[in-house]
Design an enzyme around this catalytic site. Structure first.
Site, PDB file in Angstrom:
ATOM      1  N   HIS A  43       0.863  -1.183   0.000  1.00 23.85           N
ATOM      2  CA  HIS A  43       0.000   0.000   0.000  1.00 23.85           C
ATOM      3  C   HIS A  43       0.898   1.232   0.000  1.00 23.85           C
ATOM      4  O   HIS A  43       1.172   1.800   1.063  1.00 23.85           O
ATOM      5  CB  HIS A  43      -0.890  -0.039   1.252  1.00 23.85           C
ATOM      6  CG  HIS A  43      -1.988   0.959   1.257  1.00 23.85           C
ATOM      7  ND1 HIS A  43      -3.186   0.739   1.883  1.00 23.85           N
ATOM      8  CD2 HIS A  43      -2.084   2.200   0.725  1.00 23.85           C
ATOM      9  CE1 HIS A  43      -3.968   1.796   1.734  1.00 23.85           C
ATOM     10  NE2 HIS A  43      -3.311   2.696   1.030  1.00 23.85           N
ATOM     11  N   GLU A  70      -2.630  -1.657  -3.187  1.00 17.33           N
ATOM     12  CA  GLU A  70      -3.773  -0.930  -2.647  1.00 17.33           C
ATOM     13  C   GLU A  70      -3.465   0.561  -2.653  1.00 17.33           C
ATOM     14  O   GLU A  70      -2.308   0.943  -2.464  1.00 17.33           O
ATOM     15  CB  GLU A  70      -3.985  -1.246  -1.165  1.00 17.33           C
ATOM     16  CG  GLU A  70      -4.225  -2.640  -0.788  1.00 17.33           C
ATOM     17  CD  GLU A  70      -4.171  -2.784   0.743  1.00 17.33           C
ATOM     18  OE1 GLU A  70      -4.534  -3.875   1.186  1.00 17.33           O
ATOM     19  OE2 GLU A  70      -3.770  -1.834   1.466  1.00 17.33           O
ATOM     20  N   HIS A 190      -8.505  -6.468   6.881  1.00 11.75           N
ATOM     21  CA  HIS A 190      -8.337  -5.506   7.980  1.00 11.75           C
ATOM     22  C   HIS A 190      -8.617  -6.168   9.310  1.00 11.75           C
ATOM     23  O   HIS A 190      -9.718  -6.619   9.566  1.00 11.75           O
ATOM     24  CB  HIS A 190      -9.212  -4.252   7.842  1.00 11.75           C
ATOM     25  CG  HIS A 190      -8.420  -3.028   8.184  1.00 11.75           C
ATOM     26  ND1 HIS A 190      -8.045  -2.739   9.464  1.00 11.75           N
ATOM     27  CD2 HIS A 190      -7.856  -2.069   7.403  1.00 11.75           C
ATOM     28  CE1 HIS A 190      -7.301  -1.640   9.457  1.00 11.75           C
ATOM     29  NE2 HIS A 190      -7.165  -1.225   8.219  1.00 11.75           N
TER      30      HIS A 190
HETATM   31  N1  PXP Z   1      -6.989  -4.173   3.191  1.00 18.53           N
HETATM   32  C1  PXP Z   1      -6.795  -2.837   3.122  1.00 18.53           C
HETATM   33  C2  PXP Z   1      -7.546  -2.070   2.082  1.00 18.53           C
HETATM   34  C3  PXP Z   1      -5.893  -2.184   3.977  1.00 18.53           C
HETATM   35  O1  PXP Z   1      -5.712  -0.870   3.884  1.00 18.53           O
HETATM   36  C4  PXP Z   1      -5.180  -2.964   4.919  1.00 18.53           C
HETATM   37  C5  PXP Z   1      -4.175  -2.292   5.807  1.00 18.53           C
HETATM   38  O2  PXP Z   1      -3.121  -1.809   5.030  1.00 18.53           O
HETATM   39  C6  PXP Z   1      -5.405  -4.338   4.952  1.00 18.53           C
HETATM   40  C7  PXP Z   1      -6.319  -4.920   4.089  1.00 18.53           C
HETATM   41  C8  PXP Z   1      -4.692  -5.240   5.919  1.00 18.53           C
HETATM   42  O3  PXP Z   1      -5.076  -4.916   7.213  1.00 18.53           O
HETATM   43  P1  PXP Z   1      -4.245  -5.486   8.446  1.00 18.53           P
HETATM   44  O4  PXP Z   1      -2.890  -4.822   8.381  1.00 18.53           O
HETATM   45  O5  PXP Z   1      -5.041  -5.051   9.636  1.00 18.53           O
HETATM   46  O6  PXP Z   1      -4.154  -6.966   8.283  1.00 18.53           O
END
Ligand code: PXP
Length: 237
Positions: A43, A70, A190
């Site tokens: 990301h 992302e 997430h």
């Molecule tokens: N999906 C998205 C769109 C995110 O922004 C994130 C965090 O960067 C994640 C998934 C992964 O989340 P986590 O780091 O809590 O596993």
């Protein structure tokens, strides 16, 4: 089969805290794939506080699985994703200075913008996914944008899960059933962790992919990356 895409942002956060190249995000991506991850997620944010633009270019050649990028679709971001030909782009509605993604798109309000951006990626053969809350009207809107997939924002599930797992998962199950009926692929991410992943996977049908970063990298501190990835994979069987 639900695929595991490992988000390696946290490796970059650790590296950036000291300058230099330890730990190496490239090595982390290579090892995640070697240990069984079926995708790598990054990301890159405009302030480059974890993944930098240069990382995106450096990581691309070593990807042997699925490369998922992302981010908020600014012009810079769109051009970068197209230049490296990611396999999948996940669009998030984040503001510039957001700590982490904390809500999905209002797909009705941003319909024209999403349609235009998604068409650009699809013209380049890049699969699109848009981050949404488990909200049925947002999912119907997502269908209209032309996206291939949605990514369900799972933090509300993770928060309620320890208190009432069935109530926590119910909206996600309903959202996944609708998305599937509309012909959309389904990703989720997430705050998924070893505590809640198996339950989520067992109760949410048609799950194509989960993208997990924070908890997985934290677990790897104690259990090692190989064993951690194997544990996450076993939750998805
Ligand atoms: N999906 C998205 C769109 C995110 O922004 C994130 C965090 O960067 C994640 C998934 C992964 O989340 P986590 O780091 O809590 O596993």
């Amino acid at each position: 089969m639900t695929r595991l895409s490992v988000n390696i942002n946290k490796i970059a956060t650790l590296r950036n805290s000291r300058g230099g190249n330890t730990p190496s995000v490239l090595e982390a991506a290579i090892n995640c794939q070697k240990f069984g991850a079926q995708g790598i997620t990054i990301h890159p944010r405009p302030d480059e506080r974890h993944i930098r633009r240069q990382d995106v270019l450096d990581i691309r050649p070593i990807i042997t699985t699925e490369f998922n990028i992302e981010g908020y679709p600014s012009e810079d971001f769109i051009e970068m994703v197209i230049a490296v030909k990611a396999h999948q782009v996940t669009l998030v509605p984040d503001s510039h200075d957001q700590l982490t993604s904390d809500h999905g798109w209002d797909t009705i309000k941003h319909m024209d913008f999403l349609k235009e951006v998604i068409a650009r990626f699809k013209a380049e053969g890049i699969r699109t996914s848009i981050f949404v809350d488990p909200d049925l009207s947002a999912i119907e809107g997502a269908k209209e944008t032309g996206t291939d997939r949605i990514e369900l924002y799972t933090e509300p599930f993770a928060q309620l899960y320890p208190i009432d797992p069935i109530r926590a998962v119910a909206p996600f199950k309903e959202a996944a059933i609708l998305a599937h009926k509309l012909g959309l692929g389904i990703n989720a991410g997430h705050d998924l962790s070893l505590k809640n992943l198996r339950f989520f996977h067992d109760h949410v049908p048609f799950l194509d992919e989960v993208s997990i970063g924070h908890a997985l990298i934290a677990d790897a501190l104690y259990m090692g990356l190989r064993s951690t990835i194997q544990d996450y994979l076993s939750c998805l069987q």
